[in-house]
Design a protein around this motif. Structure first.
Motif, PDB file in Angstrom:
ATOM      1  N   LEU A 152     -13.500  37.239 -17.694  1.00  0.00           N
ATOM      2  CA  LEU A 152     -14.663  38.102 -17.857  1.00  0.00           C
ATOM      3  C   LEU A 152     -15.569  37.577 -18.968  1.00  0.00           C
ATOM      4  N   PHE A 153     -14.966  37.096 -20.035  1.00  0.00           N
ATOM      5  CA  PHE A 153     -15.711  36.502 -21.147  1.00  0.00           C
ATOM      6  C   PHE A 153     -16.531  35.308 -20.639  1.00  0.00           C
ATOM      7  N   ALA A 154     -15.880  34.406 -19.922  1.00  0.00           N
ATOM      8  CA  ALA A 154     -16.560  33.211 -19.412  1.00  0.00           C
ATOM      9  C   ALA A 154     -17.678  33.589 -18.448  1.00  0.00           C
ATOM     10  N   GLU A 155     -17.434  34.555 -17.577  1.00  0.00           N
ATOM     11  CA  GLU A 155     -18.465  34.981 -16.625  1.00  0.00           C
ATOM     12  C   GLU A 155     -19.675  35.561 -17.355  1.00  0.00           C
ATOM     13  N   THR A 156     -19.419  36.306 -18.429  1.00  0.00           N
ATOM     14  CA  THR A 156     -20.522  36.875 -19.202  1.00  0.00           C
ATOM     15  C   THR A 156     -21.341  35.779 -19.873  1.00  0.00           C
ATOM     16  N   VAL A 157     -20.657  34.798 -20.438  1.00  0.00           N
ATOM     17  CA  VAL A 157     -21.359  33.673 -21.079  1.00  0.00           C
ATOM     18  C   VAL A 157     -22.222  32.932 -20.062  1.00  0.00           C
ATOM     19  N   VAL A 158     -21.664  32.661 -18.887  1.00  0.00           N
ATOM     20  CA  VAL A 158     -22.404  31.925 -17.855  1.00  0.00           C
ATOM     21  C   VAL A 158     -23.599  32.733 -17.362  1.00  0.00           C
ATOM     22  N   ALA A 159     -23.447  34.050 -17.281  1.00  0.00           N
ATOM     23  CA  ALA A 159     -24.579  34.899 -16.871  1.00  0.00           C
ATOM     24  C   ALA A 159     -25.734  34.754 -17.844  1.00  0.00           C
ATOM     25  N   GLY A 160     -25.420  34.549 -19.109  1.00  0.00           N
ATOM     26  CA  GLY A 160     -26.473  34.381 -20.100  1.00  0.00           C
ATOM     27  C   GLY A 160     -27.019  32.969 -20.153  1.00  0.00           C
ATOM     28  N   ARG A 161     -26.159  31.964 -19.996  1.00  0.00           N
ATOM     29  CA  ARG A 161     -26.583  30.571 -20.136  1.00  0.00           C
ATOM     30  C   ARG A 161     -27.192  30.005 -18.860  1.00  0.00           C
ATOM     31  N   GLY A 162     -26.951  30.642 -17.717  1.00  0.00           N
ATOM     32  CA  GLY A 162     -27.552  30.163 -16.474  1.00  0.00           C
ATOM     33  C   GLY A 162     -27.033  28.795 -16.089  1.00  0.00           C
ATOM     34  N   ASP A 163     -27.951  27.907 -15.645  1.00  0.00           N
ATOM     35  CA  ASP A 163     -27.536  26.599 -15.162  1.00  0.00           C
ATOM     36  C   ASP A 163     -27.191  25.633 -16.291  1.00  0.00           C
ATOM     37  N   ARG A 164     -27.206  26.095 -17.542  1.00  0.00           N
ATOM     38  CA  ARG A 164     -26.848  25.227 -18.650  1.00  0.00           C
ATOM     39  C   ARG A 164     -25.344  25.163 -18.870  1.00  0.00           C
ATOM     40  N   LEU A 165     -24.585  26.060 -18.230  1.00  0.00           N
ATOM     41  CA  LEU A 165     -23.135  26.083 -18.416  1.00  0.00           C
ATOM     42  C   LEU A 165     -22.496  26.698 -17.179  1.00  0.00           C
ATOM     43  N   SER A 166     -21.514  26.008 -16.609  1.00  0.00           N
ATOM     44  CA  SER A 166     -20.815  26.508 -15.425  1.00  0.00           C
ATOM     45  C   SER A 166     -19.578  27.287 -15.848  1.00  0.00           C
ATOM     46  N   ILE A 167     -19.050  28.081 -14.920  1.00  0.00           N
ATOM     47  CA  ILE A 167     -17.846  28.855 -15.206  1.00  0.00           C
ATOM     48  C   ILE A 167     -16.672  27.923 -15.457  1.00  0.00           C
ATOM     49  N   GLU A 168     -16.632  26.797 -14.731  1.00  0.00           N
ATOM     50  CA  GLU A 168     -15.552  25.834 -14.925  1.00  0.00           C
ATOM     51  C   GLU A 168     -15.623  25.223 -16.315  1.00  0.00           C
ATOM     52  N   ALA A 169     -16.849  24.907 -16.749  1.00  0.00           N
ATOM     53  CA  ALA A 169     -17.003  24.309 -18.078  1.00  0.00           C
ATOM     54  C   ALA A 169     -16.660  25.304 -19.178  1.00  0.00           C
ATOM     55  N   ALA A 170     -17.048  26.563 -18.982  1.00  0.00           N
ATOM     56  CA  ALA A 170     -16.753  27.585 -19.990  1.00  0.00           C
ATOM     57  C   ALA A 170     -15.250  27.779 -20.141  1.00  0.00           C
ATOM     58  N   LEU A 171     -14.557  27.890 -19.013  1.00  0.00           N
ATOM     59  CA  LEU A 171     -13.104  28.041 -19.066  1.00  0.00           C
ATOM     60  C   LEU A 171     -12.438  26.759 -19.553  1.00  0.00           C
ATOM     61  N   GLY A 172     -13.051  25.618 -19.206  1.00  0.00           N
ATOM     62  CA  GLY A 172     -12.481  24.330 -19.589  1.00  0.00           C
ATOM     63  C   GLY A 172     -12.509  24.072 -21.079  1.00  0.00           C
TER      64      GLY A 172
END
Length: 467
Positions: A247-267
């Motif tokens: 949920l944390f990673a999904e929230t970050v990606v929702a804010g960062r848009g195409d600058r960060l993917s869910i895979e990269a956030a979790l990675g």
């Protein structure tokens, strides 16, 4: 000090908190809470100096002025500088607390939400600056506040300026801004969740104390501090933390848009990135002194602009556009061809109003529809991100207004191909003119009548006696 309340906030509740900060907290306050020295199991992280880890927020860091209410207006719960509401997100973050700003090193999501709502509603506020220096805090309330910040930026620009740390819950909030600036030594990330469990059975045994828990419900006393943590309980807690991390990673990606993917956030595996490494990882946009970044933000708001949901980055290769930036005030062809109010672009010609095409004479063939220029137009190097975003908003507005007139244009495709507003206006006018000319053509043949002789010919015939 209310040790019981502190213990309730610290133990057996999910925290988005940098582990070194947690260790510093327990080293400093743990003995005072439990009455005995605290030992750490499986802790291989260096322990920071508690005095350094709990640095207070520095008033006026990004504005260069003391953090006072402008004009002594106590009704405005933030500092207003150059039309920008400066909202400090500092220290340990907690869910409840109706105060504004820090209180004993703690900032509440409740107070931050009140400040953000007030800034969005204030007509004197042109943008919001989040002054962030936090190692994180409670999970409860963090994601709701993140959603509120992301919604606010659809109304007014929101920039985050990391004073030194934006970690865990602090980064969850920073990631919702349009743009993140951090200093060379600034730290961002720690996209993870941690739970602290205190096991006091050994201490109680040494003191000759026994605690008996009488409960109804097999899982009522799970993770209690008076007995060792069972393996099955630990596994359930671990699974809950993994859900929260996603949920944390999904929230970050929702804010960062195409600058960060869910895979990269979790990675990132909750790693912390500093300076340019944070920009490379997609966690921030630019490395700069916060005060310098704030001045640049203020200058970008000095000219009229159209609110947009795009996320400008340091490179700004493709402007993002959403239909939310269009207006419903234009319901006619005249409005469809007027340029939208936007930040002037010194590298592009101005767009004067286009006059309506003159009506073609009856019976004339409909003019061929001029093709829309499909060659992508690369923005000039001197164009600012604000000018590019304003032009994208103008394109989307023209497309939305054209749709109400029956002319279909794909706004996303037009922005992607960098089509200029002039080309789209020309296309809309030509299409409308062609339709108007076509409706004026009448297929009914004209009535056949006897030709009328010229007066000169008639006189000649009369004098010749032929009539």
């Amino acid at each position: 000090m209310h040790h019981t309340q502190i213990a309730q906030r610290a133990f057996n509740t999910p925290l988005m908190l940098d582990p070194s900060k947690a260790l510093a907290f327990l080293s400093g306050l743990g003995p005072r809470i439990t009455g005995q020295k605290i030992t750490f199991a499986d802790a291989d992280l260096p322990l920071h100096n508690p005095g350094q880890a709990a640095r207070p927020a520095r008033a006026g860091l990004i504005t260069g002025t003391p953090a006072l209410k402008e004009g002594g207006d106590i009704a405005r719960p933030f500092t207003l500088t150059d039309g920008i509401a400066v909202i400090e997100i500092a220290g340990t973050l907690v869910h409840r607390g109706a105060w504004i700003g820090q209180s004993s090193g703690i900032t509440s999501y409740e107070g931050l939400a009140a400040q953000i709502d007030a800034a969005v509603a204030d007509p004197d506020v042109l943008g919001l600056a989040l002054d962030i220096d936090s190692f994180g805090g409670e999970v409860a309330g963090a994601f709701d506040l993140a959603d509120r910040i992301r919604a606010a930026r659809a109304v007014k620009p929101v920039h985050a300026f990391v004073a030194e740390h934006a970690l865990s819950a602090g980064y969850a909030l920073a990631s919702q801004a349009d743009h993140i600036t951090l200093p060379r030594t600034g730290a961002a990330g720690s996209i993870g969740v941690v739970v602290l469990h205190a096991e006091m059975s050994g201490m109680l045994e040494q003191k000759g104390m026994a605690v008996t828990l009488i409960h109804a419900g097999a899982r009522k006393t799970e993770a209690n501090p008076y007995e060792p943590l069972p393996a099955e309980v630990r596994d359930r807690m671990q699974a809950e933390l993994e859900d929260l991390r996603h949920l944390f990673a999904e929230t970050v990606v929702a804010g960062r848009g195409d600058r960060l993917s869910i895979e990269a956030a979790l990675g990132t595996e909750a790693a912390v990135f500093r300076g340019s490494d944070a920009v490379t990882a997609g966690l921030a946009d630019v490395v700069a002194d916060p005060r310098t970044g704030f001045r640049a933000f203020a200058e970008s708001l000095s000219a009229p602009r159209i609110p947009a949901q795009s996320n400008p980055t340091q490179t700004m290769k493709e402007p993002l556009m959403s239909s939310d930036t269009t207006t419903d005030a234009c319901d006619s062809a005249a409005h469809a061809v007027q340029p939208a109010a936007a930040t002037p672009d010194a590298t592009a010609p101005s767009n004067p109003p286009v006059a309506a095409a003159p009506a073609a004479p009856a019976g004339a063939a409909a003019p061929a529809e001029p093709p829309v220029n499909t060659e992508p137009v690369v923005p000039a190097a001197a164009a600012s991100p604000e000018a590019i975003r304003a032009e994208a908003a103008e394109v989307a507005q023209i497309c939305a207004q054209a749709a109400r007139l029956g002319v279909s244009i794909d706004a996303a495709d037009a922005v992607r191909r960098s089509l200029k507003p002039d080309a789209l206006r020309s296309h809309v006018l030509s299409d409308l003119a062609a339709r108007g000319d076509a409706t004026a053509i009448v297929a009914t043949p004209p009535a056949v009548t006897a030709p009328k002789l010229s007066p000169i010919i008639a006189a000649a015939q009369k004098s010749a006696g032929t009539c």
